[in-house]
Design a protein around this motif. Structure first.
Motif, mmCIF file in Angstrom:
data_model
loop_
_atom_site.group_PDB
_atom_site.id
_atom_site.type_symbol
_atom_site.label_atom_id
_atom_site.label_comp_id
_atom_site.label_asym_id
_atom_site.label_seq_id
_atom_site.Cartn_x
_atom_site.Cartn_y
_atom_site.Cartn_z
ATOM 1 N N LYS A 39 36.989 18.310 50.636
ATOM 2 C CA LYS A 39 37.106 17.102 49.784
ATOM 3 C C LYS A 39 36.370 17.498 48.289
ATOM 4 N N VAL A 40 37.095 16.903 47.463
ATOM 5 C CA VAL A 40 36.612 16.826 45.881
ATOM 6 C C VAL A 40 35.742 15.584 46.006
ATOM 7 N N ILE A 97 33.356 20.460 43.729
ATOM 8 C CA ILE A 97 33.310 20.753 45.057
ATOM 9 C C ILE A 97 31.965 20.291 45.496
ATOM 10 N N SER A 98 31.872 19.903 46.778
ATOM 11 C CA SER A 98 30.831 19.293 47.392
ATOM 12 C C SER A 98 29.559 20.562 47.327
ATOM 13 N N ARG A 134 41.846 16.954 48.784
ATOM 14 C CA ARG A 134 41.448 17.626 49.737
ATOM 15 C C ARG A 134 42.104 18.851 49.417
ATOM 16 N N LEU A 135 41.279 19.927 49.212
ATOM 17 C CA LEU A 135 41.791 21.238 48.836
ATOM 18 C C LEU A 135 41.544 22.426 49.818
ATOM 19 N N SER A 136 42.385 23.496 49.640
ATOM 20 C CA SER A 136 42.316 24.683 50.686
ATOM 21 C C SER A 136 41.678 25.572 49.873
ATOM 22 N N LEU A 137 40.514 26.229 50.253
ATOM 23 C CA LEU A 137 40.202 27.207 49.297
ATOM 24 C C LEU A 137 40.383 28.704 50.229
#
Length: 139
Positions: A39-40, A97-98, A134-137
């Protein structure tokens, strides 16, 4: 081709933060294979909710994300900012980014080697509901 050197650095960083060796390598490989979802943080600051609403109009393939380390950040020395842009448009700061994931990625020498893709825009089902990213890294 996956860079095993980066995977080992990330796994070692996780190991130092309390993961077992096998857990650390599993998480590092998840990142390497693009299966890590984050999550951002900070999407409610400034006018970021309006920008998220604007991003909803585009397909996820048209929206690009870039990560930039902020070494001068007084709150977190490992801070990694998330910027979004549509096409060749001007990048807009969406948040961070968390802290846990940023600490994990601090072992990566060049943060631009981390690819970020939009996985989902969350929330916003009702008028007053906050939206998130929500990002995919992958590394």
């Amino acid at each position: 081709m996956l860079n095993r050197s980066i995977i080992c650095k990330v796994a070692n960083k996780l190991r130092k933060s309390g993961y077992t060796l096998s857990q650390a390598f599993r998480m590092a490989w998840k990142l390497a294979k693009g299966k890590a979802s984050v999550k951002v943080a900070g999407v409610t600051k400034e006018r970021r909710q309006e920008v998220i609403e604007h991003l909803r109009r585009y397909s996820p393939e048209r929206v690009s994300f870039s990560l930039q380390r902020e070494k001068q950040n007084s709150f977190d020395l490992n801070a990694i900012a998330v910027y979004a842009s549509v096409g060749n448009g001007k990048p807009y700061k969406m948040g961070y980014i968390s802290a846990a994931v940023a600490c994990l990625l601090s072992g990566v020498d060049n943060i631009t080697t981390v690819n970020a893709r939009l996985q989902a825009i969350t929330g916003g089902f009702y008028a007053d509901m906050v939206q998130g990213l929500r990002l995919s890294l992958s590394i």
